[in-house]
Write an enzyme that holds these catalytic residues in place. Structure first.
Site, PDB file in Angstrom:
ATOM      1  CG  ASP A  51      -6.146  -2.545   3.362  1.00  0.00           C
ATOM      2  OD1 ASP A  51      -5.003  -2.346   3.809  1.00  0.00           O
ATOM      3  OD2 ASP A  51      -6.782  -1.683   2.729  1.00  0.00           O
ATOM      4  CG  ASP A 109      -5.062   2.734   0.965  1.00  0.00           C
ATOM      5  OD1 ASP A 109      -5.999   1.926   0.914  1.00  0.00           O
ATOM      6  OD2 ASP A 109      -3.925   2.437   1.379  1.00  0.00           O
ATOM      7  CG  HIS A 149      -9.225   0.379  -0.125  1.00  0.00           C
ATOM      8  ND1 HIS A 149      -8.601   0.266   1.096  1.00  0.00           N
ATOM      9  CD2 HIS A 149     -10.560   0.359   0.141  1.00  0.00           C
ATOM     10  CE1 HIS A 149      -9.503   0.174   2.050  1.00  0.00           C
ATOM     11  NE2 HIS A 149     -10.702   0.239   1.497  1.00  0.00           N
ATOM     12  CG  MET A 167     -11.235   3.602   2.318  1.00  0.00           C
ATOM     13  SD  MET A 167      -9.683   3.576   3.206  1.00  0.00           S
ATOM     14  CE  MET A 167      -8.539   3.544   1.828  1.00  0.00           C
ATOM     15  CG  HIS A 169      -3.992  -1.444  -1.403  1.00  0.00           C
ATOM     16  ND1 HIS A 169      -5.138  -2.194  -1.601  1.00  0.00           N
ATOM     17  CD2 HIS A 169      -4.293  -0.566  -0.421  1.00  0.00           C
ATOM     18  CE1 HIS A 169      -6.084  -1.788  -0.773  1.00  0.00           C
ATOM     19  NE2 HIS A 169      -5.593  -0.785  -0.040  1.00  0.00           N
ATOM     20  CB  SER A 196      -0.885   0.010   1.247  1.00  0.00           C
ATOM     21  OG  SER A 196      -1.388   1.320   1.441  1.00  0.00           O
TER      22      SER A 196
HETATM   23  O1  LIG Z   1      -6.754   1.057   3.622  1.00  0.00           O
HETATM   24  C1  LIG Z   1      -5.865   1.355   4.383  1.00  0.00           C
HETATM   25  C2  LIG Z   1      -6.144   2.196   5.575  1.00  0.00           C
HETATM   26  O2  LIG Z   1      -7.465   2.605   5.549  1.00  0.00           O
HETATM   27  C3  LIG Z   1      -4.441   0.903   4.096  1.00  0.00           C
HETATM   28  O3  LIG Z   1      -4.435   0.153   2.906  1.00  0.00           O
HETATM   29  C4  LIG Z   1      -3.831   0.092   5.218  1.00  0.00           C
HETATM   30  O4  LIG Z   1      -3.947   0.678   6.441  1.00  0.00           O
HETATM   31  C5  LIG Z   1      -2.392  -0.304   4.892  1.00  0.00           C
HETATM   32  O5  LIG Z   1      -1.480   0.199   5.767  1.00  0.00           O
HETATM   33  P1  LIG Z   1      -0.806  -0.667   6.953  1.00  0.00           P
HETATM   34  O6  LIG Z   1      -0.293  -1.923   6.342  1.00  0.00           O
HETATM   35  O7  LIG Z   1       0.247   0.235   7.459  1.00  0.00           O
HETATM   36  O8  LIG Z   1      -1.903  -0.934   7.968  1.00  0.00           O
HETATM   37 FE   LIG Z   2      -6.410   0.090   1.733  1.00  0.00          FE
END
Ligand SMILES: O=C(CO)[C@H](O)[C@H](O)COP(=O)(O)O
Ligand SMILES: [Fe+2]
Length: 235
Positions: free
Chosen positions: A175, A35, A66, A68, A33, A5
């Site tokens: 995730d 966000d 992803h 949000m 990934h 990510s």
């Molecule tokens: O969707 C997400 C947060 O909303 C991120 O993809 C996720 O938190 C990845 O980060 P980490 O591996 O540091 O938790």
């Molecule tokens: Fe995510």
């Protein structure tokens, strides 16, 4: 599969950060990934479609977006049309998730549905027949670097069973808080694709971190298959 990510990457060097996991061999990520946060569905703001369009030109690694965001029915198909490989929307935000999945597929991407940690899976099983991926959130969406919530693994086990018995055909993705302390339990529960932000981009060598996480997940998943075989009388 491992999907680093870029939420934990250096936003001033996003292209290079993606390239660092886009090489050949074990160090290559399966997906990257991305966000997308709108400051409304979650209390944080990141990037949107113009940046994603630029990121799509930086490597040939498939982008896993992803979203949000509020009103994904309106905004998500644009990510698919632009070339994102998988576009995931939140079950809590979608107005017509079945139509949205159809629109995403028609626009050329895979369709993903995500559930927050407290959202039950049962309400979405019929809808998931229209989706290619299920993204189980193992932290409250909004921020990287949070601690893994192990209780969500019950949803992973349920989804795995539904896939293994032919009721659903999708990849199970997780995730939030995935690292070398948590990936094995997620793999044992039946996850196919692991998103990891801090564990990859917080490492000295992101590519090596990808390879190490994949190896750990594969050996834990091997144990799950072994145990299942023994249960079925094949082991
Ligand atoms: O969707 C997400 C947060 O909303 C991120 O993809 C996720 O938190 C990845 O980060 P980490 O591996 O540091 O938790
Ligand atoms: Fe995510």
């Amino acid at each position: 599969m491992i999907a680093p990510s870029i939420l934990s990457a250096d936003f001033a060097r996003l292209g290079e950060e993606i390239t660092s996991v886009a090489g050949e061999g074990d160090n290559r990520a399966d997906w990257v990934h991305v966000d997308v946060m709108d400051g409304h569905f979650v209390p944080n703001l990141t990037i949107g479609l113009p940046v994603v369009r630029s990121l799509l030109t930086t490597s040939d690694v498939p982008l896993d977006c992803h979203l949000m965001i509020e009103d994904p029915d309106r905004w998500a198909p644009g990510y698919a049309e632009s070339g994102a490989y998988n576009v995931t929307v939140h079950a809590e935000a979608a107005r017509d998730p079945i139509m949205l999945a159809k629109n995403l597929r028609a626009a050329g991407s895979r369709a993903g549905l995500s559930v927050k940690p407290k959202t039950p899976l049962e309400d979405y099983v019929e809808i998931l027949k229209h989706y290619d991926t299920l993204l189980v959130m193992s932290v409250e969406p909004g921020f990287g670097g949070q601690s893994f919530i192990p209780e969500v693994l019950d949803k992973v086990r349920t989804a795995r069973r539904l896939v293994d018995t032919g009721h659903l055909r999708l990849l199970v993705e997780i995730d939030g808080g995935i690292n070398n302390d948590t990936i094995e339990q997620a793999a044992e529960a039946g996850v196919d694709c692991f998103v990891a932000g801090t564990a990859v981009y917080g490492a000295d060598d992101p590519g090596k971190a990808v390879a190490a996480l994949r190896e750990q997940a594969a050996s834990a998943a091997g144990c799950r298959h072994g145990a299942q075989g023994a249960q079925d009388g094949n082991g």
